[in-house]
Design a protein around this motif. Structure first.
Motif, PDB file in Angstrom:
ATOM      1  N   ALA A 124      26.245   7.809  64.303  1.00 56.86           N
ATOM      2  CA  ALA A 124      26.286   7.383  62.857  1.00 56.86           C
ATOM      3  C   ALA A 124      24.886   6.612  62.380  1.00 56.86           C
ATOM      4  O   ALA A 124      24.464   7.183  61.339  1.00 56.86           O
ATOM      5  CB  ALA A 124      27.447   6.362  62.525  1.00 56.86           C
ATOM      6  N   GLN A 153      29.737  14.455  67.335  1.00 61.13           N
ATOM      7  CA  GLN A 153      30.073  13.337  66.583  1.00 61.13           C
ATOM      8  C   GLN A 153      31.524  13.888  66.051  1.00 61.13           C
ATOM      9  O   GLN A 153      32.518  13.049  66.032  1.00 61.13           O
ATOM     10  CB  GLN A 153      29.076  13.158  65.456  1.00 61.13           C
ATOM     11  CG  GLN A 153      29.636  12.092  64.566  1.00 61.13           C
ATOM     12  CD  GLN A 153      28.729  11.931  63.127  1.00 61.13           C
ATOM     13  OE1 GLN A 153      28.518  13.157  62.613  1.00 61.13           O
ATOM     14  NE2 GLN A 153      28.366  10.792  62.917  1.00 61.13           N
ATOM     15  N   ARG A 178      35.021  11.848  66.893  1.00 61.77           N
ATOM     16  CA  ARG A 178      35.781  11.270  65.642  1.00 61.77           C
ATOM     17  C   ARG A 178      37.239  11.747  66.099  1.00 61.77           C
ATOM     18  O   ARG A 178      38.237  11.009  65.612  1.00 61.77           O
ATOM     19  CB  ARG A 178      35.287  11.738  64.396  1.00 61.77           C
ATOM     20  CG  ARG A 178      34.041  10.562  64.236  1.00 61.77           C
ATOM     21  CD  ARG A 178      33.132  11.165  62.804  1.00 61.77           C
ATOM     22  NE  ARG A 178      32.249  10.252  62.479  1.00 61.77           N
ATOM     23  CZ  ARG A 178      31.424  10.410  61.397  1.00 61.77           C
ATOM     24  NH1 ARG A 178      31.664  11.505  60.704  1.00 61.77           N
ATOM     25  NH2 ARG A 178      30.511   9.693  60.961  1.00 61.77           N
TER      26      ARG A 178
END
Length: 63
Positions: free
Chosen positions: A14, A30, A34
């Protein structure tokens, strides 16, 4: 399961995304991380809700 390593990697990606941007491979990573995180949170919430028991006030007054 949500681990410290998972959170650290999510946060690192992030931070990099806000700064210099992510490569396509990092964007995929990512997204995958997540999803793992969200699955863990949903599992925790479901477990917590499964433990909730409703009690009738009438039953409490009998004791």
């Amino acid at each position: 399961m949500i681990t410290d390593e998972l959170l650290q990697r999510i946060n690192a990606l992030a931070k990099k995304q806000k700064g210099e941007g992510l490569t396509p491979a990092e964007k995929k990573e990512q997204h995958r991380l997540r999803e793992i995180y969200l699955k863990g949170i949903r599992g925790q919430v479901k477990d917590q809700l499964d433990r909730i028991r409703f009690v009738d006030e009438k039953d409490l007054n009998k004791k």
